[in-house]
Motif scaffolding. Structure first.
Motif, PDB file in Angstrom:
ATOM      1  N   THR A  41       0.834  -1.208   0.000  1.00 41.84           N
ATOM      2  CA  THR A  41       0.000   0.000   0.000  1.00 41.84           C
ATOM      3  C   THR A  41       0.867   1.256   0.000  1.00 41.84           C
ATOM      4  OG1 THR A  41      -1.837  -1.132   1.055  1.00 41.84           O
ATOM      5  CG2 THR A  41      -1.771   1.252   1.308  1.00 41.84           C
ATOM      6  N   TYR A  78      -5.843   6.520  -8.190  1.00 42.39           N
ATOM      7  CA  TYR A  78      -5.594   5.523  -7.149  1.00 42.39           C
ATOM      8  C   TYR A  78      -6.923   5.022  -6.590  1.00 42.39           C
ATOM      9  CZ  TYR A  78      -4.288   3.896  -2.427  1.00 42.39           C
ATOM     10  OH  TYR A  78      -4.139   3.164  -1.274  1.00 42.39           O
ATOM     11  N   GLY A  80      -7.951   2.641  -3.551  1.00 38.06           N
ATOM     12  CA  GLY A  80      -7.441   1.905  -2.402  1.00 38.06           C
ATOM     13  C   GLY A  80      -8.162   2.347  -1.158  1.00 38.06           C
ATOM     14  N   ASP A 151      -5.332  -0.867  -5.513  1.00 38.20           N
ATOM     15  CA  ASP A 151      -4.923  -1.572  -4.303  1.00 38.20           C
ATOM     16  C   ASP A 151      -6.070  -2.490  -3.863  1.00 38.20           C
ATOM     17  OD1 ASP A 151      -3.589  -2.352  -2.073  1.00 38.20           O
ATOM     18  OD2 ASP A 151      -3.400  -0.358  -1.175  1.00 38.20           O
TER      19      ASP A 151
END
Lengths: 223, 219
Positions: A41, A78, A80, A151
């Motif tokens: 991460t 992104y 996540g 992620d």
């Protein structure tokens, strides 16, 4: 597209990444695996310019990710563990906002919601944690970014949605989107390379045969 | 930028506090002549109903505008701004500017909601229309400093109540200082708006540095 050199990230009491080197060409796909809390991460957040590296360089699309943070953010998206504040918005409003901010047509937002299997008219505050994870994935898809940093993107997705997302990601890669997926599930089929992070270092790196269109989506990602 | 302004405006419009504040403001101003009659409070002799109501309008604005701003603005602050900037690829300063604009517009709507009541008082007191326009423009201008002060406070605290109380106290203090420094309330409003633009410029200039990265706690 992405060049990482000597990337080190040290938090107060631990070293999350210790001198990571990685290079990914445009349209490439890298699967990052490894034990939890071993830097996956952190690597994704560094690439997303959410945190500043302790040392080392990240160059994305020819731009230094430390000195040109805001220009790099235009290139990357992104998905996540991020906090989404509902602010009384619906799923479609949220995704259209992301698409609009990224200069994408609003239809992209609707497609993204359908891909991950979210009810477009659902209020965000009514979404469970897993569905909010789906929403971050949909937002990344709706962004139209050149680099997707995902992620654990398939957590919470049912099989049908997972297949749809995989198909879309394969097509996106063929159109030049660079993909980095951090997951311990078998996402290698989506990528042409996989790396394993342990103790903040890349301990294993393997190249895969390029994924062709003939591979059924459900075989690209194993549960 | 347009998408962000629209989003901030949508968030503000969705909050019941916006309509609530407009109704409460207009209702309290409407109750004033109903309670005191066309001459207003007798002990304030020599001052017309319009002038008395205008004073009440200012007092309400000092309390109601910071409350409304604190209630209607989107809730991201600090690390959330970093996430929002990464999500939208827009600098935090622009996100904050959009919030300031949307909040100021919401406050303008609250003030404008009371206009019919204020116009009634102006008609009852036979005050010149030019005076009404000047007074209301000053009050509308005041929505800018009220928005900026509250946005500043809401970046300092996650608690809306504390944000409102802090913003209201700050607003009262700066209005008092401004009123003591110039001849009329209208001049004070214009002076405050000018100064607050400077305060907003400082906040916007700092935002891109303060909210560039997540704090270590969230990373």
């Amino acid at each position: 597209m992405i060049t990482i050199t000597g990337l080190t990230m040290t938090f107060e009491h631990r070293t999350a990444l210790a001198g990571v080197d990685l290079s990914i060409e445009r349209g490439g796909g890298v699967a990052v695996s490894g034990p939890d809390r071993e830097g996956r991460t952190t690597l994704m957040q560094l690439l997303a310019t959410l945190i500043r590296p302790t040392s080392g360089t990240i160059v994305i699309g020819g731009l230094d990710a430390v000195t040109e943070v805001y220009r790099v953010r235009r290139l990357v998206a992104y998905a996540g563990p991020t906090r989404i504040l509902p602010n009384r918005l619906r799923v479609d409003e949220y995704l259209r906002f992301v698409a609009g901010a990224r200069h994408q047509p609003s239809a992209t937002a609707d497609i993204a919601a359908d891909l991950v299997g979210l009810n477009r008219s659902a209020p965000i505050e009514a979404l469970a944690d897993e569905a909010r994870g789906q929403l971050t994935l949909a937002a990344a898809i709706a962004s139209g970014a050149a680099v997707l940093l995902l992620d654990r993107p398939f957590d919470g997705l049912d099989t049908v949605s997972r297949d749809r997302v995989c198909e879309w990601l394969v097509a996106a890669r063929q159109n030049g989107t660079t993909l980095i997926v951090s997951d311990n599930a078998h996402v290698a089929g989506l990528c042409d390379r996989s790396v394993t992070l342990c103790d903040g270092c890349i301990v294993e790196s393997a190249a895969h045969a390029p994924s062709g269109q003939t591979v059924p989506p459900r075989e690209l990602v194993g549960a | 930028m347009r998408a962000v302004v629209l989003r901030e405006a949508l968030v503000a419009a969705r909050r019941p506090a916006l309509v609530g504040a407009a109704i409460v403001g207009a209702a309290l101003l409407a109750l004033f002549p109903l309670a005191w009659g066309v001459r207003g409070i007798p002990t304030l002799g020599g001052i017309s109903l319009y002038d008395q109501q205008f004073r009440l309008e200012w007092i309400l604005a000092l309390v109601l505008l910071p409350w409304t701003a604190a209630r209607v603005m989107a809730t991201e602050r600090a690390d959330d701004f970093v996430g929002l900037s990464a999500l939208t690829a827009i600098q935090p300063s622009r996100l904050l500017l959009a919030r300031l604009l949307a909040t100021a517009i919401a406050l303008v709507a609250v003030i404008a909601g009371a206009l019919p009541v204020v116009i009634s008082a102006q008609q009852m007191s036979a005050v010149a229309a030019s005076r009404l326009v000047a007074d209301q423009v000053a009050l509308l201008t005041f929505s800018l400093p009220a928005a900026i002060i509250t946005v500043w406070w809401m970046q300092l605290t996650t608690d809306r109540l504390l944000g409102w109380l802090g913003a209201a106290a700050t607003t009262v203090i700066v209005v008092t200082i401004a009123r003591l420094s110039v001849a009329t309330m209208n001049q004070a409003a214009i002076a405050l708006a000018t100064i607050s633009v400077g305060a907003a410029a400082i906040l916007l200039a700092k935002a891109d540095v303060w909210w560039r990265y997540l704090s270590e706690r969230r990373a």
